[in-house]
Design a protein around this motif. Structure first.
Motif, PDB file in Angstrom:
ATOM      1  N   ARG A   4       8.239   0.757   3.459  1.00 56.14           N
ATOM      2  CA  ARG A   4       7.638   0.288   2.207  1.00 56.14           C
ATOM      3  C   ARG A   4       8.725  -0.034   1.177  1.00 56.14           C
ATOM      4  O   ARG A   4       8.729  -1.093   0.546  1.00 56.14           O
ATOM      5  CB  ARG A   4       6.698   1.357   1.645  1.00 56.14           C
ATOM      6  CG  ARG A   4       5.490   1.684   2.501  1.00 56.14           C
ATOM      7  CD  ARG A   4       4.455   0.566   2.431  1.00 56.14           C
ATOM      8  NE  ARG A   4       3.157   1.019   2.880  1.00 56.14           N
ATOM      9  CZ  ARG A   4       2.628   0.726   4.068  1.00 56.14           C
ATOM     10  NH1 ARG A   4       3.325   0.005   4.947  1.00 56.14           N
ATOM     11  NH2 ARG A   4       1.414   1.151   4.398  1.00 56.14           N
ATOM     12  N   PHE A  15      -3.295   7.724   4.979  1.00 50.50           N
ATOM     13  CA  PHE A  15      -2.105   7.647   5.827  1.00 50.50           C
ATOM     14  C   PHE A  15      -1.682   9.037   6.299  1.00 50.50           C
ATOM     15  O   PHE A  15      -1.228   9.212   7.433  1.00 50.50           O
ATOM     16  CB  PHE A  15      -0.973   6.960   5.064  1.00 50.50           C
ATOM     17  CG  PHE A  15      -1.303   5.547   4.660  1.00 50.50           C
ATOM     18  CD1 PHE A  15      -1.176   4.503   5.549  1.00 50.50           C
ATOM     19  CD2 PHE A  15      -1.772   5.268   3.376  1.00 50.50           C
ATOM     20  CE1 PHE A  15      -1.499   3.207   5.193  1.00 50.50           C
ATOM     21  CE2 PHE A  15      -2.096   3.980   3.005  1.00 50.50           C
ATOM     22  CZ  PHE A  15      -1.973   2.946   3.913  1.00 50.50           C
ATOM     23  N   GLU A  75       0.821  -1.202   0.000  1.00 52.15           N
ATOM     24  CA  GLU A  75       0.000   0.000   0.000  1.00 52.15           C
ATOM     25  C   GLU A  75       0.862   1.261   0.000  1.00 52.15           C
ATOM     26  O   GLU A  75       2.076   1.206   0.174  1.00 52.15           O
ATOM     27  CB  GLU A  75      -0.903  -0.001   1.238  1.00 52.15           C
ATOM     28  CG  GLU A  75      -1.948  -1.086   1.260  1.00 52.15           C
ATOM     29  CD  GLU A  75      -2.762  -1.050   2.540  1.00 52.15           C
ATOM     30  OE1 GLU A  75      -3.928  -0.606   2.475  1.00 52.15           O
ATOM     31  OE2 GLU A  75      -2.225  -1.443   3.589  1.00 52.15           O
ATOM     32  N   TRP A  80      -8.558  -0.250   8.921  1.00 48.80           N
ATOM     33  CA  TRP A  80      -8.483   0.890   9.815  1.00 48.80           C
ATOM     34  C   TRP A  80      -9.825   1.188  10.466  1.00 48.80           C
ATOM     35  O   TRP A  80     -10.054   2.304  10.946  1.00 48.80           O
ATOM     36  CB  TRP A  80      -7.995   2.122   9.047  1.00 48.80           C
ATOM     37  CG  TRP A  80      -6.649   1.924   8.424  1.00 48.80           C
ATOM     38  CD1 TRP A  80      -6.387   1.618   7.128  1.00 48.80           C
ATOM     39  CD2 TRP A  80      -5.381   1.992   9.082  1.00 48.80           C
ATOM     40  NE1 TRP A  80      -5.028   1.501   6.921  1.00 48.80           N
ATOM     41  CE2 TRP A  80      -4.394   1.730   8.110  1.00 48.80           C
ATOM     42  CE3 TRP A  80      -4.981   2.266  10.394  1.00 48.80           C
ATOM     43  CZ2 TRP A  80      -3.032   1.722   8.416  1.00 48.80           C
ATOM     44  CZ3 TRP A  80      -3.625   2.256  10.691  1.00 48.80           C
ATOM     45  CH2 TRP A  80      -2.667   1.984   9.720  1.00 48.80           C
ATOM     46  N   GLY A 113       2.220   4.794   1.613  1.00 52.42           N
ATOM     47  CA  GLY A 113       2.779   5.021   2.939  1.00 52.42           C
ATOM     48  C   GLY A 113       2.662   6.470   3.334  1.00 52.42           C
ATOM     49  O   GLY A 113       1.934   7.246   2.729  1.00 52.42           O
ATOM     50  N   GLU A 124       3.925   2.695   8.997  1.00 50.13           N
ATOM     51  CA  GLU A 124       3.511   2.686   7.593  1.00 50.13           C
ATOM     52  C   GLU A 124       4.315   3.713   6.788  1.00 50.13           C
ATOM     53  O   GLU A 124       3.818   4.264   5.805  1.00 50.13           O
ATOM     54  CB  GLU A 124       2.015   3.016   7.482  1.00 50.13           C
ATOM     55  CG  GLU A 124       1.117   2.279   8.451  1.00 50.13           C
ATOM     56  CD  GLU A 124       0.915   0.817   8.074  1.00 50.13           C
ATOM     57  OE1 GLU A 124       0.968   0.513   6.870  1.00 50.13           O
ATOM     58  OE2 GLU A 124       0.695   0.004   8.993  1.00 50.13           O
ATOM     59  N   ASN A 125       5.552   3.949   7.178  1.00 49.11           N
ATOM     60  CA  ASN A 125       6.349   4.991   6.520  1.00 49.11           C
ATOM     61  C   ASN A 125       6.968   4.485   5.215  1.00 49.11           C
ATOM     62  O   ASN A 125       7.067   3.282   4.972  1.00 49.11           O
ATOM     63  CB  ASN A 125       7.428   5.516   7.471  1.00 49.11           C
ATOM     64  CG  ASN A 125       8.408   4.434   7.864  1.00 49.11           C
ATOM     65  OD1 ASN A 125       9.268   4.040   7.082  1.00 49.11           O
ATOM     66  ND2 ASN A 125       8.281   3.933   9.097  1.00 49.11           N
ATOM     67  N   VAL A 147       0.075   4.655  12.638  1.00 54.30           N
ATOM     68  CA  VAL A 147       0.534   4.859  11.263  1.00 54.30           C
ATOM     69  C   VAL A 147       2.058   5.015  11.159  1.00 54.30           C
ATOM     70  O   VAL A 147       2.602   5.028  10.052  1.00 54.30           O
ATOM     71  CB  VAL A 147      -0.171   6.091  10.646  1.00 54.30           C
ATOM     72  CG1 VAL A 147       0.503   7.385  11.069  1.00 54.30           C
ATOM     73  CG2 VAL A 147      -0.262   5.985   9.131  1.00 54.30           C
TER      74      VAL A 147
END
Length: 380
Positions: free
Chosen positions: A368, A304, A191, A324, A193, A363-364, A360
């Protein structure tokens, strides 16, 4: 020890530096990764009036260059027309860019060509840029667009051809993964980021602190996936709230007449440097997307960014929001969307703001890209 990879990355639009798009974040993270060397981002060719030689070249960081080729290597007009015409025919821009990359240390054995289709320039890149590995990354699936002006058949054909010929395919949505993993066994689902600059500190509603009108905001492209009628419904049902729409408009806002409402304001594209501040000053972030094939092919980058801001989020139930559900108010209908806004004002607090930010952080973009590069190194 495995040699570092040099990356030539092609994006299908000339918008570097305007919107903070995912490809920019990926290019920057690639340029800092320990297993990559130099990264050159090539954008589509343009016709320049006061053109310099070959291309516009911008050094973004020590290891990251951005090149915008010109359709002609030198101007056609001026003294020596025949010589200029011969030169342009003999040395088209990609020939010269290939030479430039050679002197920078790019070779067939150490170069990865990383492309984002669709674009008619891609075959020329593949034929002119020596590379050992081809990566095809598919973000929004434009073959699902419905506007008549878009080259849908061309997009689908190029997606399919490049997915089958690539050494690695990267997709950002479950729908795209389900399609392209059937065409290539080396297919990843990763996904979008978030950039670290969006990570904020927990905060309460700004309107309470500032004693102002509550601000509901949408940040992103206003396109086929944007439910402009839902925004209108919210504005009419909650006239005490100010609705701010920010982002490039693909011809949706003006024809809708939505800005004629006194509590709706379209502010246009927000410079990506200012985007984190824009989000932090909202009371509630909105994702008013339609649930259709086009939106299902996307990973909402704004989700994000919204989470990182700490601000509460009200969204339609669209692809990318499923995991989420504990942190985003998901809505099944227009009326539910409005009720979720009301409920958010009643129940949200600093603790929930902190939960969104903390959730989050992992999710950086560096994480990724690390996943992408690790898979790339496995292919050697």
């Amino acid at each position: 020890m495995t040699a570092k990879k040099n990356i030539v990355l092609f994006w299908f639009m000339n918008d570097w530096g305007k919107y903070g798009r995912a490809y920019e974040e990926i290019a920057l993270a690639l340029s800092k990764h320990p297993n990559t060397g130099l990264v050159t981002c090539v954008l589509p060719p343009v016709k320049a009036h006061d053109q310099q030689f070959m291309a516009a070249i911008h050094r973004h960081t020590k290891n990251l260059m951005v090149i915008t080729p010109f359709w002609q290597s030198i101007n056609k007009s001026g003294i020596g027309y025949r010589l200029r015409t011969w030169f342009n025919k003999r040395y088209p821009p990609l020939t010269l860019i290939r030479l430039y990359l050679y002197f920078k240390g790019y070779s067939k054995d150490n170069t990865v060509l990383w492309i984002y289709p669709p674009h008619q320039f891609i075959p020329e890149l593949i034929n002119n840029i020596p590379h050992k590995t081809l990566v095809t990354q598919i973000v929004d699936n434009n073959s699902f667009r419905t506007d008549a002006s878009y080259k849908i058949a061309f997009s689908k054909l190029q997606y399919d051809e490049l997915s089958q010929s690539a050494n690695l395919v990267i997709t950002s949505s479950a729908v795209n993964y389900s399609i392209f993993s059937k065409l290539n066994n080396n297919c990843l689902f990763i996904e979008n980021g978030v950039s670290e600059r969006f990570i904020s500190t927990p905060s309460d509603f700004p309107f309470k602190k500032n004693n102002t009108q509550p601000r509901l905001g949408y940040l992103g492209f206003i396109s086929q996936r944007t439910d402009i009628e839902l925004i209108r419904h919210v504005a009419l049902m909650r006239p005490n709230c100010l609705l701010l729409i920010a982002g490039p408009d693909e011809g949706i806002v003006e024809p809708s007449g939505i800005t004629e409402l006194p509590n709706v304001k379209y502010i246009g594209p927000v410079p990506h440097i200012q985007a984190p501040s824009f989000l932090r000053n909202l009371d509630i972030c909105l994702i008013p997307h339609k649930d259709n094939e086009y939106s299902r092919s996307m990973s909402p980058l704004k989700l994000f960014q919204y989470l990182a801001s700490g601000r509460p989020i009200v969204s339609t139930r669209v692809a990318g929001t499923e995991r989420w559900g504990d942190l985003v108010m998901l809505s099944e209908s227009y009326d539910t969307f409005v009720r979720n806004i009301d409920m958010t004002f009643e129940t949200d607090n600093l603790e929930k703001s902190a939960m969104r930010i903390e959730a989050v952080k992992a999710e950086n973009w560096n994480n990724r890209v690390d996943h992408m590069v690790n898979k790339l190194m496995e292919l050697d």
